[in-house]
Design a protein around this motif. Structure first.
Motif, short mmCIF file in Angstrom:
data_model
loop_
_atom_site.label_atom_id
_atom_site.label_comp_id
_atom_site.label_asym_id
_atom_site.label_seq_id
_atom_site.Cartn_x
_atom_site.Cartn_y
_atom_site.Cartn_z
N TYR A 79 0.88 -1.14 0.00
CA TYR A 79 -0.01 -0.05 -0.06
C TYR A 79 0.79 1.11 -0.26
N ASP A 80 1.80 1.19 0.63
CA ASP A 80 2.93 2.27 0.52
C ASP A 80 3.43 2.57 -0.97
N SER A 81 3.55 1.32 -1.57
CA SER A 81 3.94 1.48 -3.02
C SER A 81 2.85 2.33 -3.74
N ILE A 82 1.70 1.89 -3.55
CA ILE A 82 0.50 2.30 -4.40
C ILE A 82 0.70 3.96 -4.15
N ALA A 83 0.91 4.37 -2.75
CA ALA A 83 0.88 5.73 -2.56
C ALA A 83 1.90 6.49 -3.08
N ILE A 84 3.14 5.93 -3.19
CA ILE A 84 4.34 6.28 -4.00
C ILE A 84 4.02 6.66 -5.53
N VAL A 85 3.36 5.49 -6.21
CA VAL A 85 3.02 5.63 -7.44
C VAL A 85 2.10 6.68 -7.84
N ILE A 86 1.18 6.86 -7.01
CA ILE A 86 0.03 7.94 -7.15
C ILE A 86 0.44 9.40 -7.05
N THR A 87 1.46 9.43 -5.97
CA THR A 87 2.16 10.51 -5.82
C THR A 87 3.11 11.01 -7.11
N LEU A 88 4.01 10.36 -7.56
CA LEU A 88 4.74 10.32 -8.57
C LEU A 88 3.80 10.97 -9.69
N ILE A 89 2.99 10.00 -10.14
CA ILE A 89 1.91 10.35 -11.17
C ILE A 89 1.17 11.95 -10.87
N LEU A 139 14.27 11.54 -1.05
CA LEU A 139 14.18 12.59 -0.08
C LEU A 139 12.98 13.23 0.03
N GLY A 140 12.28 13.52 -0.98
CA GLY A 140 10.99 14.19 -1.30
C GLY A 140 9.87 13.29 -0.61
N LEU A 141 9.99 12.02 -0.72
CA LEU A 141 8.91 10.90 -0.05
C LEU A 141 9.34 10.76 1.32
N TYR A 142 10.32 10.74 1.82
CA TYR A 142 10.78 10.20 3.23
C TYR A 142 11.31 11.29 4.11
N THR A 143 11.22 12.40 3.78
CA THR A 143 11.79 13.56 4.81
C THR A 143 11.02 14.84 4.76
N LEU A 144 11.03 15.48 5.82
CA LEU A 144 10.50 16.97 6.02
C LEU A 144 11.58 17.85 6.20
N GLN A 145 11.22 19.07 5.95
CA GLN A 145 12.20 20.17 6.38
C GLN A 145 12.06 20.66 7.57
N LYS A 146 13.07 20.94 8.58
CA LYS A 146 12.94 21.27 9.98
C LYS A 146 12.44 22.81 9.93
N SER A 147 12.96 23.61 9.19
CA SER A 147 12.44 24.70 8.73
C SER A 147 11.57 25.05 7.60
N GLY A 148 10.39 24.75 7.69
CA GLY A 148 9.27 24.71 6.41
C GLY A 148 8.65 23.29 6.18
N LEU A 149 8.98 22.51 6.84
CA LEU A 149 8.43 21.12 6.68
C LEU A 149 8.24 20.78 5.30
N PHE A 150 6.96 20.91 4.63
CA PHE A 150 6.55 20.41 3.43
C PHE A 150 7.21 21.02 2.41
N ASN A 151 8.26 21.89 2.62
CA ASN A 151 9.03 22.40 1.51
C ASN A 151 9.93 21.58 0.70
N VAL A 152 9.93 20.17 1.20
CA VAL A 152 10.78 19.32 0.58
C VAL A 152 9.98 19.01 -0.76
N TYR A 153 8.92 19.49 -1.07
CA TYR A 153 8.32 19.42 -2.36
C TYR A 153 9.47 19.88 -3.34
N ASN A 154 10.20 20.61 -2.83
CA ASN A 154 11.19 21.22 -3.76
C ASN A 154 12.26 20.29 -4.64
N PHE A 155 12.15 19.18 -3.83
CA PHE A 155 13.05 17.82 -4.45
C PHE A 155 12.28 17.51 -5.77
N PHE A 156 10.96 17.25 -5.80
CA PHE A 156 10.31 16.91 -6.92
C PHE A 156 10.19 18.08 -7.96
N VAL A 157 10.21 19.37 -7.55
CA VAL A 157 10.16 20.44 -8.54
C VAL A 157 11.44 20.54 -9.30
#
Length: 672
Positions: free
Chosen positions: A420-430, A468-486
């Protein structure tokens, strides 16, 4: 601040173009002349990225040294050097017309339309309208934060947090520094520099750089067209997943990256332009082995950490991976002839320039990053937070995934949890990458053109970034790790363009596939553009506005108070709770504004919030004045009525009304 129809707005724009040539293109051109780039058009493109990096670097160095006047010396020196090369430049410029005639007309149309598209979300913000200054979309929060940074840096350095008048921390500010230096040296209006003047220039340069890069990589005109299409028109595919899951098309899920909203994040947009143009000399370095290309490319990449740290991290990982490949390759080819130890030493020696450049890159990166970001805290392990956000309520609402995963997790069924984690990852990447997912791996043609060295720069880094985008958060800004995907999406776009060019050659199927690809790519762009158009026209009144009555207050304080005065708005001012708008408009420091954005930078604001709550709960002029003195506040801006009004009558000798109009009053502390 001017309206779109004010002649001064256009006068300043022409003035900006001249300043851009003198400040950016000329210094960049002089420096890159030492690299054997044959194409003059590519020389000009590289000049832009080199010039912007140098402009920021001189502002940074001279600022910390306390000799900011040396910027004028910087400009004069490069202008003199340029005048010595004037004949050569003029000759090349006369030939440029022929080069421009060779550019693909379809690609040029895509660039022009793309620049207009990317300019659209910002051009109406910060303009003077009949009823005040309006801001649209996130320009009313993030945009004003950048205006505060720019204005602050134009006046003093090192950079300060305008919301609390303390050193700026946990933020990449070099794009703001570039603009601040223009405001400081050329006295251009900050508002229009940020929202209108820089946007089309950076967008155009980025588009031309993508075209040049694809052609440098050996791609056809068709490859370049697809790369430009993805640059300007790509978007996420959450709408498609929403239809599959709920049989409805909706865009309520977070959009991590799409072509139309690039300049809602100026640090990202400027870093993207610098990063893409740096890939041209990097490729030439690998192919020609000319160290001059290496110095140029690594020099450009090394400053990325100041513009957007994620681009700097990508460059760092990519260079390390590429360097490791080259070193191991050298060792492998030498140890068979000379033995292991000698082969190891000789292998390292053969790559001495690569190792030296990696060290230089690291040193420059550390010098730029740590003064402002030493307390940022980095990343921490937090598995699948972005997938959970996508699948949760308010986004894809995939309740079945949540329920089933919880059951299997409680039952300690590891196999099912992984499934189910794999499903979540695939959906997120799409969802994140949309049709760009086609470029997950390079085609054989592209792999052959790039070679193992460039592949080692891109592929491991993209993989690491997605992890890193899937398995970490940023201590300053938390969900700013979306920049790894960007950042990864840029590489996927380039890879996908080669696949699309190849598929397009397949009769019938190719045309159908490419048409479907386009139709699946553009819905997010259409949605965002439509929403902005509606807001600009039918729903303009829903935009955030600084009304004329408030502008009148701000202008009075700006013109009639000491530059070092501390001006504070009411604690319930909804705009100052989010972003330091009053600081920008008054050009005065405050005790606390922009609380929410300060919290994302891990700034200590709790105590100040509590003190302001106590201040505005006070019910006498005397007590209020005493607290203002304790907090070193000189003036407050409050409304005459409503929840932003004072709870007492203003009385001398403690307080006095310094200024008032039909809606606001400015109260001065007489006890200071």
């Amino acid at each position: 601040m001017y309206s779109f129809f004010d002649i001064h707005f256009w006068y300043y724009f022409l003035y900006f173009i001249g300043a851009f040539i003198l400040s950016i293109i000329i210094p960049g051109y002089i420096l890159q002349r030492y690299v054997p780039i044959k194409s003059f058009s590519i020389q000009l493109l590289i000049s832009c990225s080199v010039g912007i990096g140098m402009w920021a670097l001189q502002g940074y160095v001279f600022g910390y040294l306390g000799f900011r006047f040396l910027t004028y010396v910087y400009l004069v020196v490069f202008l003199i050097l340029f005048l010595k090369q004037k004949k050569e430049f003029t000759l090349k410029l006369s030939k440029l017309k022929k080069d421009l005639q060779k550019i693909d007309k379809i690609a040029l149309l895509i660039i022009i339309f793309g620049v207009i598209l990317q300019t659209f979300p910002t051009f109406a913000s910060g303009m003077l309208y009949v009823d005040g200054v309006r801001f649209f979309h996130v320009n009313a929060t993030d945009g004003i934060l950048h205006l505060g940074y720019i204005q602050s840096m134009a006046q003093s350095f090192p950079p300060q947090e305008p919301g609390i008048n303390s050193p700026l921390v946990n933020y990449h500010y070099w794009s703001d520094l570039v603009i601040a230096e223009f405001a400081r040296i050329w006295h251009l209006p900050v508002m229009h520099l940020f929202f209108q003047y820089f946007v089309p220039v950076i967008s155009l340069t980025t588009g031309l750089s993508v075209y040049a890069l694809m052609r440098t990589w050996g791609g056809s005109k068709n490859v370049a067209r697809w790369a430009l299409f993805l640059l300007f028109f790509s978007g996420d595919a959450t709408y498609l997943l929403m239809y599959i899951l709920h049989q409805q098309i909706a865009f309520n899920a977070p959009s991590i990256d799409n072509g139309i909203l690039q300049f809602m994040n100026m640090p990202h947009a400027m870093a993207k332009m610098v990063f893409i143009s740096a890939l041209i000399p990097l490729y030439e370095w690998i192919k020609t082995k000319d160290i001059r290309y290496g110095v140029l490319s690594v020099g450009i990449l090394s400053v990325l950490v100041g513009f957007k740290v994620y681009y700097g991290i990508f460059a760092a990982i990519g260079l390390v991976c590429m360097g490791a490949y080259l070193i191991f390759e050298s060792i492998f080819h030498t140890y068979k002839k000379t033995g292991v130890l000698q082969g190891f030493i000789l292998g390292l020696w053969q790559q001495k320039y690569m190792i030296l450049l990696l060290i230089v890159f690291g040193v420059i990166g550390v010098i730029i990053y740590f003064p402002a970001n030493k307390a940022s805290g980095g990343l921490f392990y937090s598995p699948l937070e972005w997938p959970k956000l996508f699948l949760g309520a308010g986004a894809l609402n995939f309740e079945d995934w949540w329920l089933r995963r919880q059951v299997y997790e409680q039952a300690h069924n590891l196999t099912a949890v992984v499934f189910y984690d794999s499903i979540a990852i695939v959906i997120t990447l799409i969802a994140v990458y949309g049709t760009r997912l086609l470029g997950l791996l390079p085609s054989k043609e592209l792999a052959r053109k790039l070679g193992p060295e460039m592949l080692s720069f891109f592929i491991p880094t993209v993989l690491i970034f997605n992890i890193l985008g899937l398995y970490t958060l940023q201590k300053s800004g938390l969900f700013n790790v979306y920049n790894f995907f960007v950042v990864s999406s840029i590489i996927l776009s380039f890879f996908a363009s080669f696949w699309l060019s190849r598929i397009q050659k397949i009769k019938i199927f190719g045309a159908i596939f490419c048409l479907i690809f386009i139709l699946l790519t553009i819905p997010r762009i259409y949605y965002e553009g439509r929403e902005l158009f509606i807001q600009y026209t039918a729903e303009q009144k829903t935009s955030d506005i600084v009304p004329n009555s408030e502008l009148e207050v701000f202008e009075y304080l700006k013109q009639n108070t000491n530059k070092n005065s501390i001006v504070q708005t009411h604690i319930k001012n909804p705009w100052d709770q989010v972003t330091p708008y009053s600081v920008f408009f008054t050009d005065r420091n405050s005790y606390l504004t922009g609380t929410r954005l300060l919290e994302t930078h891990n700034q200590p604001v709790k105590e100040r919030k509590e003190q302001l709550e106590t201040l505005f709960a006070t019910q006498s002029s005397k007590d209020f004045s005493q607290l203002m003195t304790q907090l070193n506040i000189d003036y407050i801006i409050v409304k005459k009525s409503g929840d932003q009004a004072l709870l007492f009558k203003i009385e001398k000798p403690f307080l006095q009304i310094e200024f008032e109009n039909n809606e606001y009053i400015v109260v001065k502390n007489l006890s200071k």
